[in-house]
Design a protein around this motif. Structure first.
Motif, PDB file in Angstrom:
ATOM      1  N   SER A   5      11.928  26.175  40.737  1.00  0.00           N
ATOM      2  CA  SER A   5      13.263  26.201  40.136  1.00  0.00           C
ATOM      3  C   SER A   5      14.203  27.059  40.979  1.00  0.00           C
ATOM      4  CB  SER A   5      13.178  26.778  38.721  1.00  0.00           C
ATOM      5  OG  SER A   5      12.878  28.157  38.779  1.00  0.00           O
ATOM      6  N   VAL A  37      15.762  29.702  39.920  1.00  0.00           N
ATOM      7  CA  VAL A  37      15.408  31.101  39.648  1.00  0.00           C
ATOM      8  C   VAL A  37      14.237  31.522  40.540  1.00  0.00           C
ATOM      9  CG1 VAL A  37      14.577  32.726  37.900  1.00  0.00           C
ATOM     10  CG2 VAL A  37      16.234  30.991  37.270  1.00  0.00           C
ATOM     11  N   GLY A  38      13.289  30.612  40.728  1.00  0.00           N
ATOM     12  CA  GLY A  38      12.152  30.901  41.594  1.00  0.00           C
ATOM     13  C   GLY A  38      12.581  31.139  43.035  1.00  0.00           C
ATOM     14  N   LYS A  91      14.271  34.545  43.180  1.00  0.00           N
ATOM     15  CA  LYS A  91      13.206  35.543  43.088  1.00  0.00           C
ATOM     16  C   LYS A  91      12.534  35.738  44.436  1.00  0.00           C
ATOM     17  CE  LYS A  91       9.375  33.994  42.483  1.00  0.00           C
ATOM     18  NZ  LYS A  91       8.258  33.936  43.441  1.00  0.00           N
ATOM     19  N   THR A 149      11.007  37.682  38.568  1.00  0.00           N
ATOM     20  CA  THR A 149       9.667  37.111  38.528  1.00  0.00           C
ATOM     21  C   THR A 149       9.250  36.818  37.093  1.00  0.00           C
ATOM     22  OG1 THR A 149       9.017  38.209  40.574  1.00  0.00           O
ATOM     23  CG2 THR A 149       7.250  37.655  39.064  1.00  0.00           C
ATOM     24  N   TRP A 153      11.285  36.413  34.558  1.00  0.00           N
ATOM     25  CA  TRP A 153      12.175  35.371  34.061  1.00  0.00           C
ATOM     26  C   TRP A 153      11.696  33.998  34.536  1.00  0.00           C
ATOM     27  CZ3 TRP A 153      17.986  34.752  35.759  1.00  0.00           C
ATOM     28  CH2 TRP A 153      18.567  33.722  35.027  1.00  0.00           C
ATOM     29  N   SER A 154      11.385  33.878  35.840  1.00  0.00           N
ATOM     30  CA  SER A 154      10.955  32.575  36.345  1.00  0.00           C
ATOM     31  C   SER A 154       9.619  32.161  35.722  1.00  0.00           C
ATOM     32  CB  SER A 154      10.866  32.574  37.875  1.00  0.00           C
ATOM     33  OG  SER A 154       9.806  33.365  38.332  1.00  0.00           O
ATOM     34  N   VAL A 204      10.421  30.678  32.455  1.00  0.00           N
ATOM     35  CA  VAL A 204      10.979  29.331  32.627  1.00  0.00           C
ATOM     36  C   VAL A 204       9.856  28.323  32.830  1.00  0.00           C
ATOM     37  CG1 VAL A 204      12.358  27.875  34.188  1.00  0.00           C
ATOM     38  CG2 VAL A 204      13.227  30.110  33.468  1.00  0.00           C
ATOM     39  N   TYR A 205       8.900  28.660  33.696  1.00  0.00           N
ATOM     40  CA  TYR A 205       7.781  27.744  33.956  1.00  0.00           C
ATOM     41  C   TYR A 205       6.897  27.582  32.721  1.00  0.00           C
ATOM     42  CZ  TYR A 205       8.930  28.028  38.933  1.00  0.00           C
ATOM     43  OH  TYR A 205       9.559  27.960  40.138  1.00  0.00           O
TER      44      TYR A 205
END
Length: 181
Positions: A122, A124-125, A128, A163, A165-166, A169-170
Motif C-alpha cells: 500500500s 502507507v507501506g 513507511k 509500521t 499503521w500499515s 491496514v493489511y
C-alpha cells in the motif's frame, strides 16, 4: 540472471560487509556503513524500476527482492540496537522487525488462499519503507548521542508508528479471510 536480480543479489552481498565495516575500530566506519546501506537502499528502488521498465520481472526476483529488503533492514536495525543500547531504539526496531514477520506470514497465507492481491503493498507501506531507510541511513552515519543521531531516532520512531499503521491496514484487509469459518 538479469540486471534486477543482480542488483538484489548485490544487496544480500552487502549485508555482511555492512556489519563488518560498522564494527571496525575506525573513525570513518559511520559514514562508510551508511554509504553501504545507501547503496543497498538505492538498489532496492532500482531493481524494481528496472524489472518493470525492461520487462525483466521473474519469479525469483519476486521472491528474492522482498527477502533481501527485509534482511538488510533487520540486520541494520540489529547493528544499531547493539550500538545505541537504547530502550526506544530497541522498541522501535522490535516493532519494525516484528511487523515484517507478521505481514510476510500474512501474505504467504493469503497467497495460499488465492487472495494475495488484498494484501498488496500500500501507499502507507511505501511511506513507511522510505522513513525506515532514511532513519537507518541517518543512524548509521552518526555516533550515538549526536544531534543527528537523535534526529535519526525520531525518524525511526515515526517509521515504527507508520509500521503499526500499515500492519493495521493489511490486517484489516485480510480480516474477512482470517475470521472466515
Amino acid at each position: 540472471m538479469n540486471i534486477p536480480n543482480l542488483l538484489t543479489s548485490l544487496r544480500i552481498f552487502l549485508i555482511p560487509i555492512l556489519v563488518i565495516v560498522y564494527f571496525l575500530p575506525w573513525e570513518g566506519r559511520f559514514y562508510a556503513s551508511a554509504a553501504i546501506f545507501g547503496i543497498a537502499a538505492i538498489t532496492d528502488w532500482l531493481d524494481g524500476f528496472l524489472a518493470r521498465a525492461l520487462n525483466q520481472s521473474t519469479p525469483f526476483g519476486a521472491f528474492f527482492d522482498p527477502v533481501a529488503d527485509k534482511v538488510m533492514v533487520s540486520v541494520a536495525l540489529v547493528v544499531l540496537v547493539a550500538e545505541y543500547n537504547s530502550v526506544l531504539m530497541t522498541l522501535a526496531s522490535a516493532v519494525i522487525v516484528g511487523r515484517e514477520i507478521v505481514i510476510s506470514a500474512l501474505r504467504e497465507w493469503m497467497a495460499e488462499m488465492g487472495k494475495r492481491a488484498s494484501v498488496a503493498v500500500s501507499f502507507v507501506g511505501k511511506v513507511k519503507t522510505t522513513m525506515q531507510m532514511m532513519a537507518i541511513f541517518v543512524l548509521l552515519s552518526n555516533p550515538p548521542g549526536t544531534e543527528w543521531a537523535i534526529l535519526g531516532l525520531g525518524i525511526l520512531v515515526v517509521a515504527a508508528l507508520l509500521t503499526l499503521w500499515s500492519m493495521f491496514v493489511y490486517l484489516r484487509a485480510a480480516w474477512p479471510e482470517l475470521t472466515a469459518k
